[in-house]
Design an enzyme around this catalytic site. Sequence first.
Site, mmCIF file in Angstrom:
data_model
loop_
_atom_site.group_PDB
_atom_site.id
_atom_site.type_symbol
_atom_site.label_atom_id
_atom_site.label_comp_id
_atom_site.label_asym_id
_atom_site.label_seq_id
_atom_site.Cartn_x
_atom_site.Cartn_y
_atom_site.Cartn_z
ATOM 1 N N LYS A 122 0.804 -1.235 0.000
ATOM 2 C CA LYS A 122 0.000 0.000 0.000
ATOM 3 C C LYS A 122 0.834 1.282 0.000
ATOM 4 O O LYS A 122 0.407 2.285 -0.568
ATOM 5 C CB LYS A 122 -0.949 0.016 1.204
ATOM 6 C CG LYS A 122 -2.127 -0.934 1.061
ATOM 7 C CD LYS A 122 -3.043 -0.790 2.265
ATOM 8 C CE LYS A 122 -4.377 -1.445 2.042
ATOM 9 N NZ LYS A 122 -5.349 -1.118 3.084
ATOM 10 N N ASP B 212 -10.435 3.464 1.724
ATOM 11 C CA ASP B 212 -10.735 3.055 3.111
ATOM 12 C C ASP B 212 -11.439 4.186 3.869
ATOM 13 O O ASP B 212 -12.245 3.938 4.767
ATOM 14 C CB ASP B 212 -9.448 2.679 3.855
ATOM 15 C CG ASP B 212 -8.933 1.308 3.450
ATOM 16 O OD1 ASP B 212 -9.742 0.486 2.973
ATOM 17 O OD2 ASP B 212 -7.722 1.061 3.598
HETATM 18 P P1 NAP Z 1 -1.370 -2.775 11.869
HETATM 19 O O1 NAP Z 1 -0.848 -1.780 10.890
HETATM 20 O O2 NAP Z 1 -0.585 -3.983 12.178
HETATM 21 O O3 NAP Z 1 -1.657 -1.962 13.243
HETATM 22 C C1 NAP Z 1 -2.213 -2.593 14.336
HETATM 23 C C2 NAP Z 1 -2.298 -1.650 15.541
HETATM 24 O O4 NAP Z 1 -2.760 -2.425 16.631
HETATM 25 C C3 NAP Z 1 -0.961 -1.051 15.992
HETATM 26 O O5 NAP Z 1 -1.189 0.172 16.632
HETATM 27 C C4 NAP Z 1 -0.466 -2.106 16.973
HETATM 28 O O6 NAP Z 1 0.403 -1.607 17.970
HETATM 29 C C5 NAP Z 1 -1.750 -2.502 17.649
HETATM 30 N N1 NAP Z 1 -1.654 -3.857 18.153
HETATM 31 C C6 NAP Z 1 -1.472 -4.991 17.439
HETATM 32 N N2 NAP Z 1 -1.413 -6.057 18.273
HETATM 33 C C7 NAP Z 1 -1.563 -5.576 19.518
HETATM 34 C C8 NAP Z 1 -1.563 -6.176 20.819
HETATM 35 N N3 NAP Z 1 -1.447 -7.504 20.970
HETATM 36 N N4 NAP Z 1 -1.726 -5.374 21.890
HETATM 37 C C9 NAP Z 1 -1.848 -4.052 21.727
HETATM 38 N N5 NAP Z 1 -1.842 -3.415 20.550
HETATM 39 C C10 NAP Z 1 -1.692 -4.177 19.455
HETATM 40 O O7 NAP Z 1 -2.808 -3.298 11.424
HETATM 41 P P2 NAP Z 1 -3.891 -2.507 10.574
HETATM 42 O O8 NAP Z 1 -3.637 -2.719 9.145
HETATM 43 O O9 NAP Z 1 -3.973 -1.136 11.089
HETATM 44 O O10 NAP Z 1 -5.227 -3.344 10.909
HETATM 45 C C11 NAP Z 1 -5.801 -3.316 12.195
HETATM 46 C C12 NAP Z 1 -7.119 -4.103 12.178
HETATM 47 O O11 NAP Z 1 -8.052 -3.463 11.312
HETATM 48 C C13 NAP Z 1 -7.000 -5.543 11.661
HETATM 49 O O12 NAP Z 1 -7.800 -6.368 12.460
HETATM 50 C C14 NAP Z 1 -7.568 -5.474 10.260
HETATM 51 O O13 NAP Z 1 -8.138 -6.677 9.826
HETATM 52 C C15 NAP Z 1 -8.636 -4.403 10.421
HETATM 53 N N6 NAP Z 1 -8.950 -3.703 9.160
HETATM 54 C C16 NAP Z 1 -10.247 -3.697 8.745
HETATM 55 C C17 NAP Z 1 -10.569 -3.036 7.578
HETATM 56 C C18 NAP Z 1 -11.991 -3.039 7.088
HETATM 57 O O14 NAP Z 1 -12.223 -2.720 5.915
HETATM 58 N N7 NAP Z 1 -12.969 -3.346 7.912
HETATM 59 C C19 NAP Z 1 -9.583 -2.359 6.848
HETATM 60 C C20 NAP Z 1 -8.268 -2.369 7.333
HETATM 61 C C21 NAP Z 1 -7.964 -3.047 8.505
HETATM 62 P P3 NAP Z 1 2.002 -1.748 17.876
HETATM 63 O O15 NAP Z 1 2.418 -0.734 16.862
HETATM 64 O O16 NAP Z 1 2.431 -1.457 19.250
HETATM 65 O O17 NAP Z 1 2.284 -3.158 17.429
#
Ligand code: NAP
Length: 300
Positions: free
Chosen positions: A73, A109
């Site tokens: 992305k 998004d």
């Molecule tokens: P990402 O870039 O990996 O970011 C995840 C965030 O959550 C970071 O701030 C991370 O903190 C935190 N995190 C992850 N594991 C954690 C834990 N065990 N404890 C505390 N904090 C934690 O992921 P993303 O792409 O933003 O996606 C996040 C979620 O949104 C996913 O579940 C994804 O499937 C969903 N999503 C949904 C859509 C939709 O269309 N509905 C679109 C995009 C994403 P750290 O930086 O400290 O690791």
Amino acid sequence: MVTPITGTTQNLGVMGWPIAHSLSPAMQNAAIAAAGVDAVYTAFAVEPAGLSLAVAGLRMLHFRGWNVTIPHKQAIMDALDEIDEDAAAIGAVNTVVNDGGRLKGYNTDVVGFLGGLSDAGFDPAEKNVVLLGAGGAARAVLWGLMKAHAMRVTLGVRHPEKAEALIESFAARASLLGTKLAACHWETETFRGAFSHADLVVNVTPLGMTPHVEDKPPIDWRDAKPDAFAYDIIYTPEETRFLHEAKALGHKTLNGEDMLVLQGAAAFELWFGQQADTAVMKEVLREQLAGTNLSGRVQD
Ligand code: NAP
């Protein structure tokens, strides 16, 4: 009726690495069939090292456009001719449109996130918002909230330095749009204060996503305003523990299904200049989710 694939059929797809679990081919081909458009949408596994070659290939093959998912992305932005305002603000592209060989990158998004909220009857204007998480999706969500004129957005996270860097990258735009941004560890008094005043709480962490359905961000809905709205952008399971606990106390809730469908519908509109049938897309998405063993991360 399904339009037969012929020499004039337009090509589209989604690129990512890995890509096998993408739900976009099913959703987009359902929308294509419902609209009677002469097009086909497939999935391409593109290794990071091959990204620019893949983009050049799709351009030369006159693909109408494609979606982009993890891990491309951000990296794809350098290979495109133009980036629209949302994608530039977020720093990520999830949709490419090919107009006569000129490639423009978009990020739908934001439309998906705000569309879901609007359909649920919540307007973020002048509201206090708490965002849990500061990763890739948080950037689109935060930009959407700023565009919708949220009054204040507080990011609650486990690593505040990452959230502070994210806020810093939005500081100039936030001050233009009048949204106040803050970041803190989610186990502090500062966070508890922000949470107790929040009109909207959005989970943008993967905590609670299948198969780890017992996980949740460390918040207690008893400390929230009674009318605070709970939004989890996770769509599997349909109701995360975060949403379940909110609903049990009478809060309005929304999961990430609409966001996923509406970001796809917005991409469809960019490619074909007509609206997608979101009811059909949602039906197919639900069938896919019901029939798939989602043991890992699924994201489009
Ligand atoms: P990402 O870039 O990996 O970011 C995840 C965030 O959550 C970071 O701030 C991370 O903190 C935190 N995190 C992850 N594991 C954690 C834990 N065990 N404890 C505390 N904090 C934690 O992921 P993303 O792409 O933003 O996606 C996040 C979620 O949104 C996913 O579940 C994804 O499937 C969903 N999503 C949904 C859509 C939709 O269309 N509905 C679109 C995009 C994403 P750290 O930086 O400290 O690791």
